[in-house]
Design an enzyme around this catalytic site. Structure first.
Site, PDB file in Angstrom:
ATOM      1  CG  HIS A  12      -0.411  -0.061   2.541  1.00  0.00           C
ATOM      2  ND1 HIS A  12      -0.801  -0.976   3.489  1.00  0.00           N
ATOM      3  CD2 HIS A  12       0.524   0.695   3.141  1.00  0.00           C
ATOM      4  CE1 HIS A  12      -0.124  -0.770   4.609  1.00  0.00           C
ATOM      5  NE2 HIS A  12       0.683   0.230   4.435  1.00  0.00           N
ATOM      6  CG  HIS A  60      -0.046   4.920   6.920  1.00  0.00           C
ATOM      7  ND1 HIS A  60      -1.058   4.134   6.425  1.00  0.00           N
ATOM      8  CD2 HIS A  60       1.097   4.216   6.735  1.00  0.00           C
ATOM      9  CE1 HIS A  60      -0.545   3.012   5.948  1.00  0.00           C
ATOM     10  NE2 HIS A  60       0.755   3.028   6.120  1.00  0.00           N
ATOM     11  CG  HIS A 195       8.491   0.991   2.487  1.00  0.00           C
ATOM     12  ND1 HIS A 195       7.968  -0.221   2.866  1.00  0.00           N
ATOM     13  CD2 HIS A 195       7.682   1.926   3.055  1.00  0.00           C
ATOM     14  CE1 HIS A 195       6.880  -0.022   3.608  1.00  0.00           C
ATOM     15  NE2 HIS A 195       6.695   1.274   3.752  1.00  0.00           N
ATOM     16  CD  GLU A 242       3.817  -1.071   5.660  1.00  0.00           C
ATOM     17  OE1 GLU A 242       3.251  -0.305   6.446  1.00  0.00           O
ATOM     18  OE2 GLU A 242       3.865  -0.878   4.441  1.00  0.00           O
TER      19      GLU A 242
HETATM   20 FE   LIG Z   1       1.750   1.049   6.023  1.00  0.00          FE
END
Ligand SMILES: [Fe+2]
Lengths: 282, 118
Positions: A12, A60, A195, A242
């Site tokens: 995502h 987030h 990431h 995550e």
């Molecule tokens: Fe995330």
């Protein structure tokens, strides 16, 4: 009886949502991404025909704040709104919930020792939104599926272990399969792959690790479930931690699974992975 | 500000654990409020008053004034929250990231596989 008809892993990333909203489907930088999702979208529409999607995601800094941060939270609402992440709401329809199914999941999971926070209001940010329109077609005001959002704290340590996420997936399967109605359920685990968005190491990605993850999540999820957060974050970046949300999805599937489709693209700062799995009947 | 790296041992990284989260609570609370459009307007009308309202300490206020995203991270700001400040101020993710790396935006983009995918 309800049954699991698909297990999907999907990254995502906010920029994907922007590209979608700005209709960059044929932009040379974005076309590989949209083309990569197309076979899974078609498979879901033509063969899987899910009634409900349980989507595992994280917020987030949008809807949930650090004043009281849940480790796991389950949506039990009639519907869910598209959140404003600071730029205004994305032009997507709000999502129909599956409140009776959610209630059953809540009862079953808590009885099964997963003490979730239950949410009757829950605006959804890109953690939830990114994958939805890439996987299911929508029109101006409706979606072809109902949704159940399942939030995992992957923002603030201490966060649940990969093993805990895997076990939550296994409990989720028991919960789904004990629902008396004939529902077809897709489970989507989102996030990752590699990431890093903080510190001097911003922009770190690890394409080899990502490709290995896409293979191992199918073949040996137990090995991934035993990785520590530090091991994952060192190899896949701090925000790559995550990926444990994929383990919820994988835990919900049978030990043997069949790969329907796999796609990987790492254009900018995130290794974007897509994996479509189904229970292996054989 | 290496105590986080002492705890986690990942270079160039500030793992958002409870200790860092407690340090940055005021920053993150302020940034979280900016998910509402009316608060974004209030912020832009008077940044100093807005920071004071949320109780940022002097170091945190200075990092905000200087748009020093690395310093803000070291002081407990979490990127997912302060992206809402970035959105309010017109600072996007990639320029913020380039600055944290100590690079120009142009040099950062040269390190990417497909810099058109922004
Ligand atoms: Fe995330």
């Amino acid at each position: 009886m309800a049954k699991i008809v698909a297990g999907i892993g999907s990254s995502h990333v906010p920029s994907i949502g922007r590209a979608y909203d700005q209709q960059k489907q044929t932009d040379p930088a974005w076309q590989p991404l949209f083309d990569g999702y197309e076979p899974v979208k078609r498979w879901l529409a033509e063969e899987v025909k899910a009634d409900v999607v349980i989507l595992v995601y994280n917020d987030h800094g949008t809807e949930f704040f650090l004043d009281r941060y849940p480790s796991f939270a389950l949506g039990v609402a009639d519907s869910y709104r598209v959140a404003d992440e600071g730029y205004g709401r994305r032009p997507l329809p709000d999502f129909p919930g599956a409140p009776e199914f959610s209630e059953h999941l809540a009862n079953s999971l808590v009885a099964d020792e997963f003490d979730l926070t239950l949410c009757q209001e829950m605006d959804l940010d890109h953690g939830f939104l990114t994958a939805m329109p890439l996987l299911w077609s929508h029109d101006d005001d409706s979606w072809p599926v109902q949704v159940v959002p399942l939030l995992v704290n992957v923002i603030q340590h201490p966060m649940p272990s990969g093993r805990r996420c895997y076990k939550l997936g296994q409990a989720l399967r028991r919960a789904i399969e004990s629902f008396p109605e004939d529902l077809r359920v897709a489970v989507v685990g989102t996030g990752g792959l590699s990431h890093q968005l903080n510190g001097e190491r911003f922009g770190f990605i690890n394409e080899d690790w990502d490709r290995q993850w896409l293979q191992d999540i199918r073949q040996q999820p137990e090995v991934l479930a035993d990785l520590s957060h530090k091991e994952v974050m060192t190899a896949a970046g701090a925000e790559g931690g995550e990926v444990i949300m994929w383990l919820v999805m994988r835990g919900a599937l049978s030990p043997q699974v069949r790969e329907v489709h796999q796609f990987y693209y790492a254009p900018m700062t995130t290794g974007i992975g897509l994996l479509a799995l189904e229970d292996d009947a054989g | 500000m290496s105590d986080n790296q002492d705890r986690w041992g990942i270079p160039g990284t500030y793992v958002f654990d409870l200790r860092l989260s407690r340090r940055g609570y005021a920053i993150n609370k302020m940034c979280h409020s900016l998910r509402l459009a009316e608060n974004r307007d209030l912020y832009l009308a008077d940044e100093e008053a807005y920071m004071a309202r949320f109780g940022l300490d002097d170091e945190q206020k200075q990092a905000v004034r200087e748009r020093d995203w690395l310093r803000l991270t070291q002081l407990g700001g979490n990127l997912f929250f302060f992206l809402k400040l970035g959105a309010t101020l017109g600072h996007g993710l990639y320029p913020i990231g380039a600055q944290m790396r100590g690079e120009s935006y142009e040099d950062f983009m040269k390190t990417r596989n497909v810099p058109g995918a922004t």
